[in-house]
Design a protein around this motif. Structure first.
Motif, PDB file in Angstrom:
ATOM      1  N   ASN A   7       0.743  -1.372   0.422  1.00 23.44           N
ATOM      2  CA  ASN A   7       0.168  -0.042   0.013  1.00 23.44           C
ATOM      3  C   ASN A   7       0.813   1.308  -0.020  1.00 23.44           C
ATOM      4  OD1 ASN A   7      -2.616   1.309   0.470  1.00 23.44           O
ATOM      5  ND2 ASN A   7      -2.083   1.808   2.924  1.00 23.44           N
ATOM      6  N   PHE A   8       2.237   1.093   0.717  1.00 21.42           N
ATOM      7  CA  PHE A   8       3.134   1.886   1.002  1.00 21.42           C
ATOM      8  C   PHE A   8       3.405   2.347  -0.864  1.00 21.42           C
ATOM      9  CE2 PHE A   8       7.089   4.107   1.350  1.00 21.42           C
ATOM     10  CZ  PHE A   8       7.425   4.971   1.425  1.00 21.42           C
ATOM     11  N   GLN A   9       3.991   1.656  -0.967  1.00 22.25           N
ATOM     12  CA  GLN A   9       4.813   1.098  -2.557  1.00 22.25           C
ATOM     13  C   GLN A   9       3.951   2.358  -3.716  1.00 22.25           C
ATOM     14  OE1 GLN A   9       7.071  -2.124  -3.746  1.00 22.25           O
ATOM     15  NE2 GLN A   9       8.703  -0.954  -2.093  1.00 22.25           N
ATOM     16  N   SER A  10       2.833   1.720  -3.319  1.00 18.11           N
ATOM     17  CA  SER A  10       1.555   1.845  -4.548  1.00 18.11           C
ATOM     18  C   SER A  10       1.195   3.923  -4.690  1.00 18.11           C
ATOM     19  CB  SER A  10       0.049   1.399  -4.484  1.00 18.11           C
ATOM     20  OG  SER A  10       0.360  -0.276  -4.596  1.00 18.11           O
ATOM     21  N   LYS A  11       0.978   4.247  -2.732  1.00 19.63           N
ATOM     22  CA  LYS A  11       1.265   5.096  -2.925  1.00 19.63           C
ATOM     23  C   LYS A  11       2.373   6.552  -3.814  1.00 19.63           C
ATOM     24  CE  LYS A  11      -2.824   5.325   0.911  1.00 19.63           C
ATOM     25  NZ  LYS A  11      -3.469   5.602   2.188  1.00 19.63           N
ATOM     26  N   LEU A  12       3.239   5.528  -2.835  1.00 18.76           N
ATOM     27  CA  LEU A  12       4.566   6.560  -3.651  1.00 18.76           C
ATOM     28  C   LEU A  12       4.682   6.983  -5.140  1.00 18.76           C
ATOM     29  CD1 LEU A  12       7.395   7.833  -2.363  1.00 18.76           C
ATOM     30  CD2 LEU A  12       8.475   5.373  -1.980  1.00 18.76           C
ATOM     31  N   ILE A  13       4.814   5.653  -5.613  1.00 18.31           N
ATOM     32  CA  ILE A  13       4.934   5.684  -6.678  1.00 18.31           C
ATOM     33  C   ILE A  13       3.764   6.886  -7.660  1.00 18.31           C
ATOM     34  CG2 ILE A  13       3.752   4.079  -9.407  1.00 18.31           C
ATOM     35  CD1 ILE A  13       4.110   1.714  -7.833  1.00 18.31           C
ATOM     36  N   LEU A  14       2.710   7.002  -6.852  1.00 18.48           N
ATOM     37  CA  LEU A  14       1.770   8.127  -7.255  1.00 18.48           C
ATOM     38  C   LEU A  14       2.478   9.224  -7.318  1.00 18.48           C
ATOM     39  CD1 LEU A  14      -1.987   6.830  -6.469  1.00 18.48           C
ATOM     40  CD2 LEU A  14      -1.164   6.571  -8.751  1.00 18.48           C
ATOM     41  N   GLU A  15       3.434   9.381  -5.678  1.00 19.19           N
ATOM     42  CA  GLU A  15       3.336  10.627  -5.724  1.00 19.19           C
ATOM     43  C   GLU A  15       5.042  11.264  -6.618  1.00 19.19           C
ATOM     44  OE1 GLU A  15       3.447  12.212  -0.959  1.00 19.19           O
ATOM     45  OE2 GLU A  15       3.104  10.084  -1.018  1.00 19.19           O
ATOM     46  N   LEU A  16       5.289  10.127  -7.128  1.00 20.86           N
ATOM     47  CA  LEU A  16       6.752  10.376  -7.814  1.00 20.86           C
ATOM     48  C   LEU A  16       6.671  10.392  -9.347  1.00 20.86           C
ATOM     49  CD1 LEU A  16       8.910   7.132  -6.912  1.00 20.86           C
ATOM     50  CD2 LEU A  16       9.087   8.902  -5.711  1.00 20.86           C
ATOM     51  N   ILE A  17       5.166  10.451  -9.497  1.00 26.66           N
ATOM     52  CA  ILE A  17       4.933  10.146 -10.587  1.00 26.66           C
ATOM     53  C   ILE A  17       4.002  11.776 -11.102  1.00 26.66           C
ATOM     54  CG2 ILE A  17       2.796  10.229 -12.861  1.00 26.66           C
ATOM     55  CD1 ILE A  17       3.347   6.698 -11.353  1.00 26.66           C
ATOM     56  N   LYS A  18       3.844  12.513 -10.230  1.00 25.85           N
ATOM     57  CA  LYS A  18       2.979  13.381  -9.546  1.00 25.85           C
ATOM     58  C   LYS A  18       3.975  15.000  -9.726  1.00 25.85           C
ATOM     59  CE  LYS A  18       0.275  16.936  -6.603  1.00 25.85           C
ATOM     60  NZ  LYS A  18      -0.560  16.151  -5.936  1.00 25.85           N
ATOM     61  N   ALA A  19       5.336  13.921  -9.256  1.00 25.71           N
ATOM     62  CA  ALA A  19       6.712  15.443  -9.045  1.00 25.71           C
ATOM     63  C   ALA A  19       7.511  14.750  -9.540  1.00 25.71           C
ATOM     64  CB  ALA A  19       8.019  14.698  -8.153  1.00 25.71           C
ATOM     65  N   LYS A  20       7.070  13.952 -11.053  1.00 21.75           N
ATOM     66  CA  LYS A  20       7.124  13.900 -12.286  1.00 21.75           C
ATOM     67  C   LYS A  20       9.177  14.003 -12.434  1.00 21.75           C
ATOM     68  CE  LYS A  20       4.879  17.721 -14.922  1.00 21.75           C
ATOM     69  NZ  LYS A  20       4.847  19.044 -15.659  1.00 21.75           N
ATOM     70  N   LEU A  21       9.122  12.602 -11.267  1.00 18.23           N
ATOM     71  CA  LEU A  21      10.828  12.374 -11.568  1.00 18.23           C
ATOM     72  C   LEU A  21      11.365  11.031 -12.098  1.00 18.23           C
ATOM     73  CD1 LEU A  21      10.221  13.296  -8.870  1.00 18.23           C
ATOM     74  CD2 LEU A  21      11.599  11.177  -7.440  1.00 18.23           C
ATOM     75  N   TYR A  22      10.030  10.938 -12.839  1.00 18.10           N
ATOM     76  CA  TYR A  22      10.168  10.023 -14.333  1.00 18.10           C
ATOM     77  C   TYR A  22      10.918   9.876 -15.309  1.00 18.10           C
ATOM     78  CZ  TYR A  22       6.173  12.428 -15.747  1.00 18.10           C
ATOM     79  OH  TYR A  22       5.252  13.739 -16.483  1.00 18.10           O
TER      80      TYR A  22
END
Length: 232
Positions: A7-22
């Motif tokens: 659950n933590f990693q799923s939320k973290l992925i969304l936050e990483l995408i929102k911050a445009k770390l990709y």
């Protein structure tokens, strides 16, 4: 708990995408060893896989939590006697996201860890720390004789490492390309290193590499939130 972690990693992925770390660097500057962490190439730019970044970042944060909780046995010799004491393990944080520098300094001080801006790094600080300790002690001993300008420079540069009297138990580098000399020193002393890398860096040299574009404002805010949660 596996479900909590998922659950933590799923939320973290969304936050990483929102911050445009990709958003990685151009293909012309990439290090092919980062291929493991890429989703693909678009318009000649590397696109970082946020699932892999979330996995590696979770591991790194776990290391921060574990080490910052740990007590370390310190042995001192005094008059042929060995004195043992328990000291909190110490982390040296290198570099900052610009937008969160003030908040992070307050956090590191409150948790009794150390920090340094890579721009003010003295080569040999870890590998020849006694030289800095001698300089620091002499400066403070003669503090009243120092000019106001020298005092300001001294604390601006070294406020985060004034209490660094032994090698840290972990080094956390925010921007690997700017902290390469610090990384080399930590590596030579076998101090484990967590480092944020972009697609031009070599992840195989770092103990805990985390691939991503951490230069955005949102990335800085996310970093502060995560460190505040996991640092003890």
């Amino acid at each position: 708990n596996p479900s909590t972690l998922k659950n933590f990693q799923s939320k973290l992925i969304l936050e990483l995408i929102k911050a445009k770390l990709y958003l990685g660097l151009s293909l012309s500057s990439w290090n092919s060893k980062v291929k493991y962490g890429l989703e693909g190439i678009r318009n000649d730019f590397c696109v970082i896989d946020m699932r892999k970044t979330a996995e590696d970042l979770t591991l790194a944060l776990g290391v921060v939590s574990k080490i910052s909780r740990r007590k370390k046995v310190i042995v001192r010799k005094r008059r042929k006697k060995k004195l043992l004491s328990l000291k909190k393990s110490e982390i040296l944080f290198v570099g900052f996201p610009e937008t969160e520098q003030k908040n992070l300094k307050l956090l590191y001080k409150a948790k009794k860890h150390h920090y340094v801006n890579e721009e003010f790094w003295i080569n040999g600080l870890l590998t020849n720390g006694s030289s800095f300790v001698t300089y620091r002690n002499n400066f403070l001993k003669n503090y009243s004789e120092q000019s106001e300008a020298d005092k300001e420079i001294f604390f601006h540069h070294f406020e985060g490492i004034l209490n660094l009297n032994r090698k840290p138990d972990l080094v956390f580098i925010y921007n690997h390309s700017k902290g390469i000399e610090i990384f080399k020193e930590a590596n030579s002393l076998r101090i484990p290193v967590i480092s944020f890398l972009n697609t031009s860096d070599d992840p195989t040299l770092v103990d805990y590499p985390v691939l991503g574009n951490f230069n955005s404002k949102d990335a800085g805010s996310l970093y502060y939130k995560l460190i505040k949660r996991f640092l003890k």
